[in-house]
Every structure is written in structure tokens, then in C-alpha cells.
Write a protein that holds these residues in place. Sequence first.
Motif, mmCIF file in Angstrom:
data_model
loop_
_atom_site.group_PDB
_atom_site.id
_atom_site.type_symbol
_atom_site.label_atom_id
_atom_site.label_comp_id
_atom_site.label_asym_id
_atom_site.label_seq_id
_atom_site.Cartn_x
_atom_site.Cartn_y
_atom_site.Cartn_z
ATOM 1 N N LEU A 31 126.519 36.667 49.185
ATOM 2 C CA LEU A 31 127.361 37.862 49.290
ATOM 3 C C LEU A 31 128.005 38.214 47.958
ATOM 4 C CD1 LEU A 31 128.967 37.240 52.778
ATOM 5 C CD2 LEU A 31 127.366 39.074 52.174
ATOM 6 N N ASP B 239 125.990 36.276 56.928
ATOM 7 C CA ASP B 239 126.620 37.240 56.023
ATOM 8 C C ASP B 239 127.477 38.220 56.811
ATOM 9 O OD1 ASP B 239 124.979 35.958 54.222
ATOM 10 O OD2 ASP B 239 123.716 37.697 53.809
ATOM 11 N N ALA C 104 125.916 31.305 51.930
ATOM 12 C CA ALA C 104 126.209 32.685 52.342
ATOM 13 C C ALA C 104 127.207 33.335 51.385
ATOM 14 C CB ALA C 104 126.756 32.701 53.769
#
Length: 148
Positions: free
Chosen positions: A74, A38, A70
Motif C-alpha cells: 500500500l 489491502d 500489505a
Amino acid sequence: MTDVPTAGQLWIVLVRCTKALTEHVEQSVAEAGLVLTDFMILEALLHKGPLTITEIQSKILLASGSMTAAVDRLERKGCIVRRSIQQDRRARQLELTPDGRALIERIYASHKAEFEALMSVLGDDERRQTYASLKKLGLHAAAAHARR
């Protein structure tokens, strides 16, 4: 006079150094609620601006399955948004949200200071030499791999 390290000894030192530095970064970003992947994506977007997933992958050397997970993570956290690209309707560009930008700017400032403190064990000449040597070795290894 010291003995010249073997290729195997150099490899072990490089791996151990990378492991120690990686563990330090992982712990640091974990304190901010992120995993290393991330952090790397957010950092790329902070310094390069909006990028496609493919562009980010090439910059941070991440497998596509890990990258998708990821990006989804996010996006759920509200750190990034996916936007369509007019030139290629199939591609999606990732962009930091205001909250994502604030988060990575804060974390990156701390990360940069920590890394400077870690690297302070090397003098200026040692930093230049280490940088040049590792770059030379990496380029040589990449070229040798490409010839296979």
C-alpha cells in the motif's frame, strides 16, 4: 416442523456462507486493483483514522507477516504513509494519503452497496436475529478458547 441442525451442520453453513461472501468481496476489490488485505487496512484507516500496525492487526485479525507485506504494498502504491509517533519513537502510525482516501472512499461506497444487496435476502427481523446469534456464539467461543 424441521429438525434442529447439529453443531456440525451449523459449522458447515457458517463456513460456506463466509467463503461465499469473502469470494464476492475479493472479486469486487480485485477489480479496483487491491487484494482483500489491502482493502481491510484501507477501510480501517478510513473509518478509524491513523492507526499503528498493531492496532490495525487487532481490528482485522491478520498475521504480522501478511500485515507487513500489505503495508509495504500500500505504501508503494501511494495509498498510505508511515509516520513516527512522538510518544513512542519505535512505533509507526499508518495514515491514508489523499490518493489512498479517494480510492478507499470510492471502493467502499461500491462495497457497501453490494453488501446491502446481498444481505437484502434477510428481512429486518432476520438480520437482527442473525446478528445477535452470531455475536453470542462468537463471544461464547472466544471465552471458551480463553479458558483452555
